[in-house]
Write an enzyme that holds these catalytic residues in place. Structure first.
Site, PDB file in Angstrom:
ATOM      1  N   ASP A 119       8.117  -4.282   8.361  1.00  0.00           N
ATOM      2  CA  ASP A 119       9.659  -3.365   8.759  1.00  0.00           C
ATOM      3  C   ASP A 119       9.982  -3.676  10.351  1.00  0.00           C
ATOM      4  OD1 ASP A 119       9.508  -2.172   6.712  1.00  0.00           O
ATOM      5  OD2 ASP A 119       8.992  -0.035   7.920  1.00  0.00           O
ATOM      6  N   ASP A 172       4.798  -1.195  12.187  1.00  0.00           N
ATOM      7  CA  ASP A 172       4.709  -2.274  10.582  1.00  0.00           C
ATOM      8  C   ASP A 172       5.190  -3.737  10.474  1.00  0.00           C
ATOM      9  OD1 ASP A 172       5.654  -2.250   7.795  1.00  0.00           O
ATOM     10  OD2 ASP A 172       5.488  -0.712   7.067  1.00  0.00           O
ATOM     11  N   ARG A 197       1.190  -0.993   0.083  1.00  0.00           N
ATOM     12  CA  ARG A 197       0.004  -0.130  -0.026  1.00  0.00           C
ATOM     13  C   ARG A 197       1.108   1.584   0.387  1.00  0.00           C
ATOM     14  NH1 ARG A 197      -3.129   0.650   5.839  1.00  0.00           N
ATOM     15  NH2 ARG A 197      -0.324   1.475   6.840  1.00  0.00           N
ATOM     16  N   THR A 219      -1.442   7.426   0.152  1.00  0.00           N
ATOM     17  CA  THR A 219      -2.580   7.701  -0.653  1.00  0.00           C
ATOM     18  C   THR A 219      -3.340   6.556   0.131  1.00  0.00           C
ATOM     19  OG1 THR A 219      -2.125   5.560  -1.673  1.00  0.00           O
ATOM     20  CG2 THR A 219      -1.950   8.612  -2.767  1.00  0.00           C
TER      21      THR A 219
END
Ligand code: PRP
Length: 210
Positions: A206, A203, A103, A107
């Site tokens: 990550d 995340d 993603r 946005t």
């Protein structure tokens, strides 16, 4: 869409360490794998089986084995890879297909960059694995790919989910037209303006792979 929150002290305990920002990558990977094994127990409750005759040392009996065609596990790259080993351990005869999706951080639009799924999923149960359900756009796009290939039953396994994302998926599933079950370790408080689950775990990609 059925939603199951696998509320169990061991799951909550492992999720706590997964969320903790002090947890390093190797520990995060181990916890993600352990968590998916616990969630898979709930997620595979409706896995299709067929009767199987065996002989114990004492006499004959009828047990069960996984029915054909075998289920398909689909990790969504990257972060879903961190759940693959745990899932395959529970369903060793399953086939594995891959979807690469990312993603846009600004946005929050999702795009697919890799698609290595079986040619046909006709009549097959599919288990999608992805640690996080945030806006829900990733899962919706994944479900559309799977439906178009003939999947007739989808279960998504996520470690944590945002309530807003669950509602987005719930609405989309009405148009997708096949049964979908969602199994999550926890439903968090909300999604923030940057599309992160709060409190969440940051995340996952990550934290798994740096
Ligand atoms: C994360 C996560 C999900 C997705 C969820 O992946 O692993 O795939 O975001 O977001 P959504 O519900 O808002 O669509 P990301 O795009 O960060 O890619 P990565 O796994 O490669 O890090």
């Amino acid at each position: 869409m059925q939603v199951h929150v696998a509320d169990h002290p061991l799951i909550n305990h492992k999720l706590t360490y997964l969320r903790d920002k002090r947890t390093d990558s190797p520990t995060f990977r181990r916890l993600a794998e352990e968590l998916v094994t616990l969630l898979a127990y709930e997620a595979t409750r409706e896995v299709r089986t067929e009767a199987f005759d065996i002989e114990t040392p004492v006499g004959p009996t009828t047990g069960i084995k996984l029915a054909n065609p075998k289920p398909v596990i689909v990790p969504i790259l990257r972060a879903g890879l961190g759940m693959l080993e745990g899932m395959v351990r529970l369903l060793p005869s399953a086939e594995v297909g891959f979807l690469g999706m990312v993603r846009d951080e600004e946005t929050l639009e999702v795009s697919a960059y890799a698609n290595r799924l079986p040619d046909s999923l006709h009549g097959r149960q599919v288990y999608v694995i992805d640690p996080m359900l945030a806006t829900g756009h990733t899962l919706v796009m994944a479900f559309e790919f799977l439906r178009d290939l003939g999947a007739d039953d989808i279960t998504a396994v996520c470690l944590i989910a945002a309530p807003e994302g669950i509602e987005t998926v719930r609405e989309a599933v009405k148009d997708i037209g096949i049964p979908v079950t969602l199994v999550v370790g926890a439903i968090d408080d909300h999604l923030n303006d940057q599309g992160y689950i709060v409190p969440g775990l940051g995340d996952a990609g990550d934290r798994l792979y740096g």
